[in-house]
Design an enzyme around this catalytic site. Structure first.
Site: not given
Length: 452
Positions: A50, A99
């Site tokens: 989401c 990352h």
């Protein structure tokens, strides 16, 4: 060959954009296979939640890989490249490694320290393993990321007091209703986030939990766990009149809660307020619902301000976690750089072994009446001499390859000194081949996709 991460998250794009790029879980294997058909893509993994959609790949050429991944995203979702550019971020090579570790450690999450993202990354990795779209580089990267995340959780207090999406929803519900005792709740969808929300609501005194899910057996299972009631999915609109709090987290690709059904429910409940949280991606509650009087609709982006308040208290722990990530990134990069030396090491061993066997055969052929033990002793001596002579050059090659900037020159000199390319008829060293050799050494011959 390098690592590339291309994607978008709650930090770079609103939910209206993120939902356009969402990959439903059951489509991931097909999406991965299509991505692998693009030129220069060696390995791939897709994580779609989401809050983020990200593609992790190892590529032959970084610039080409970035272009191909962006083109795949546009092609797959039927969007123009221009529409994507302003929302997508790109992390190549060392930035991509960093990352990845930050994502796994929840340092890039809407909720600093939340644990759900690590489970989502593991699930995405498992899907890629089954689809056979990962190999040495991504397998190492993701397993290292999981290890880093565990270190962050055990060596810092980043996760302590973390406000999750579900707890933030409960706090908002309290602001609307005051106390939650006696309130009726409906979970529309029976996934992990819906289950977490239900646990928090029960802990705050709600009266009853109804569960509606497309798979009725799953609805019954979850309702039994919470001592609530299961509702068949097609019947949930009729039950809305009884609902004070609606938590929506289905996997549907369209709106399932619409304005007309909510308006009807409000009339039947004499306009008593309904609090709705849509934590689905793409959204499952039509934004038009928010225009109905006495309906309080929040989507996942609306929870950001609530989460940010609690995040301030964990800033120092986040700094410790970032330092740990920095150290682990360098460890990974040393391993990756060392792959450059593997083909040369293999070629050097192969050449020396050919020379050793040839000269051993000549020597044994000229010596008569040697016993089996004596022949074995001569062979052992030849192997010992070779190993001792090779030890120092191999150590230098490994060390040079691990150090930034020095490896390529040292490897080139070694190949010229030992005339490896001409004598072995090799077109220069190949890092991808080195990856395969390294993988076979670590995991056993042919084990391309070791599990977690």
């Amino acid at each position: 060959m390098g690592i590339i991460v291309v994607g978008l998250s709650h930090k770079s794009a609103p939910i209206e954009v993120r939902e356009k790029l969402y990959f439903p879980e059951d489509t991931l294997p097909d999406a991965l296979r299509k991505l692998m058909s693009y030129e220069g893509i060696r390995e791939s993994l897709i994580i779609s939640t989401c809050n983020r959609v990200e593609i992790y790949s190892s590529v032959q050429d970084s610039a080409q890989g970035i272009d191909r991944i962006k083109q795949f995203i546009a092609d797959y979702h039927g969007l123009s490249r221009e529409a994507l550019e302003q929302s997508l971020y790109v992390y190549p090579d060392a930035q991509g490694v960093r990352h990845t570790f930050r994502v796994a450690s929840s340092l890039d999450s809407m909720v600093l320290g939340e644990a759900q993202i690590l489970g989502q990354l593991k699930d995405a990795f498992d899907i890629a393993l089954k689809a056979k779209t990962t190999s040495t580089i991504l397998n190492k990267l993701i397993k290292k990321a999981i290890s880093v995340a565990k270190r962050v959780r055990t060596e810092t207090k980043l996760a302590e007091g973390a406000v999750s999406i579900s707890t933030a929803a409960v706090e908002l519900a309290k602001k609307i209703f005051g106390a939650l005792e006696g309130k009726n709740v409906m979970l529309l969808g029976a996934g992990e986030m819906a289950e977490l929300a239900a646990q928090h609501l029960l802990g705050n005194g709600v009266k009853n939990i109804m569960v509606a899910n497309r798979t009725f057996e799953r609805a019954e299972e979850l309702a039994k766990e919470f001592k609530g009631d299961a509702i068949r999915f097609e019947h949930f609109p009729d039950a809305l009149m009884m609902v004070d709090i609606l938590i929506c987290a289905t996997g549907a690709q369209q709106y399932v809660v619409k304005r007309d059904m909510v308006s009807k429910a409000l009339k039947e409940r004499r306009h008593k307020p309904i609090f709705m949280i849509d934590i689905s991606n793409p959204r499952n509650i039509d934004p038009e619902v928010d225009k109905v009087d006495n309906v309080y609709l929040y989507d996942i982006d609306d929870l950001q301000s609530k989460v940010d308040v609690n995040a301030e208290g964990r800033a120092k722990e986040a700094e410790k976690a970032e330092e740990l990530v920095t150290l682990e990134v360098e460890t990974y990069l040393q391993w990756e750089r060392a792959l450059d030396a593997v083909p040369t090491i293999v070629d050097l061993r192969e050449k020396v072994e050919e020379v050793r066997k040839r000269e051993l055969d000549k020597t044994l052929g000229s010596l008569n009446n040697l016993t089996e033990d004596q022949m074995r002793a001569v062979e052992a001596m030849s192997q010992a001499i070779v190993n001792k002579l090779l030890h120092a050059p191999l150590v230098v090659l490994k060390q040079a390859a691990s150090a930034p900037g020095a490896g390529d020159n040292t490897i080139a000199i070694a190949r010229r000194l030992f005339n490896l390319d001409q004598e072995l008829k090799r077109p220069g060293h190949d890092r991808a081949a080195g990856s395969r050799v390294k993988e076979e050494t670590e995991h056993g011959q042919g084990s391309k996709n070791p599990c977690l």
